[in-house]
Design a protein around this motif. Sequence first.
Motif, short mmCIF file in Angstrom:
data_model
loop_
_atom_site.label_atom_id
_atom_site.label_comp_id
_atom_site.label_asym_id
_atom_site.label_seq_id
_atom_site.Cartn_x
_atom_site.Cartn_y
_atom_site.Cartn_z
N MET A 1 0.84 -1.20 0.00
CA MET A 1 0.00 0.00 0.00
C MET A 1 0.88 1.26 0.00
SD MET A 1 -3.19 0.86 2.51
CE MET A 1 -2.25 1.13 3.99
N CYS A 2 0.42 2.27 -0.71
CA CYS A 2 1.20 3.51 -0.82
C CYS A 2 1.22 4.23 0.53
CB CYS A 2 0.57 4.39 -1.88
SG CYS A 2 1.28 6.02 -1.99
N MET A 7 -3.65 4.07 -0.53
CA MET A 7 -4.52 3.36 -1.46
C MET A 7 -3.69 2.45 -2.36
SD MET A 7 -7.20 6.34 -2.53
CE MET A 7 -8.21 5.41 -3.67
N THR A 8 -4.33 1.36 -2.80
CA THR A 8 -3.69 0.46 -3.74
C THR A 8 -4.64 0.19 -4.90
OG1 THR A 8 -2.60 -0.63 -1.89
CG2 THR A 8 -2.52 -1.75 -4.01
N PRO A 9 -4.43 0.55 -6.13
CA PRO A 9 -3.29 1.40 -6.52
C PRO A 9 -3.48 2.84 -6.05
CG PRO A 9 -4.76 1.04 -8.38
CD PRO A 9 -5.31 0.24 -7.22
N CYS A 10 -2.51 3.67 -6.32
CA CYS A 10 -2.53 5.04 -5.82
C CYS A 10 -3.75 5.81 -6.31
CB CYS A 10 -1.29 5.79 -6.30
SG CYS A 10 0.14 5.48 -5.29
N HIS A 11 -4.17 6.75 -5.47
CA HIS A 11 -5.16 7.73 -5.90
C HIS A 11 -4.56 8.50 -7.07
CE1 HIS A 11 -7.69 11.32 -5.75
NE2 HIS A 11 -8.58 10.53 -5.19
N PRO A 12 -5.36 8.83 -8.12
CA PRO A 12 -4.77 9.52 -9.29
C PRO A 12 -4.06 10.83 -8.93
CG PRO A 12 -7.05 8.86 -9.74
CD PRO A 12 -6.76 8.50 -8.32
#
Length: 71
Positions: A1-2, A7-12
């Motif tokens: 997780m970032c 979030m995974t994947p990252c929030h834009p």
Amino acid sequence: MCSMCFMTPCHPRCPNAPEPVVVRTCSRCADGIMEGEAYLDSDEGPICEECLSDMTVKEYLEYVGEKLATA
Ligand SMILES: [Zn+2]
Ligand SMILES: [Zn+2]
């Protein structure tokens, strides 16, 4: 997780998010259509969602080569 946006994947908008990949170019506004974005795959070429929402139904029909009949 970032560790920045959790979030995974990252929030834009996360600075760790990968650069969006342009997979198509809108045939109307010439903007890039990013991977994962919705677009219309018309005979004239791809149209991005933003252009679609700007078009009236009449414009859209003309664009795809259809005409309203006159009753
Ligand atoms: Zn992130
Ligand atoms: Zn567009």
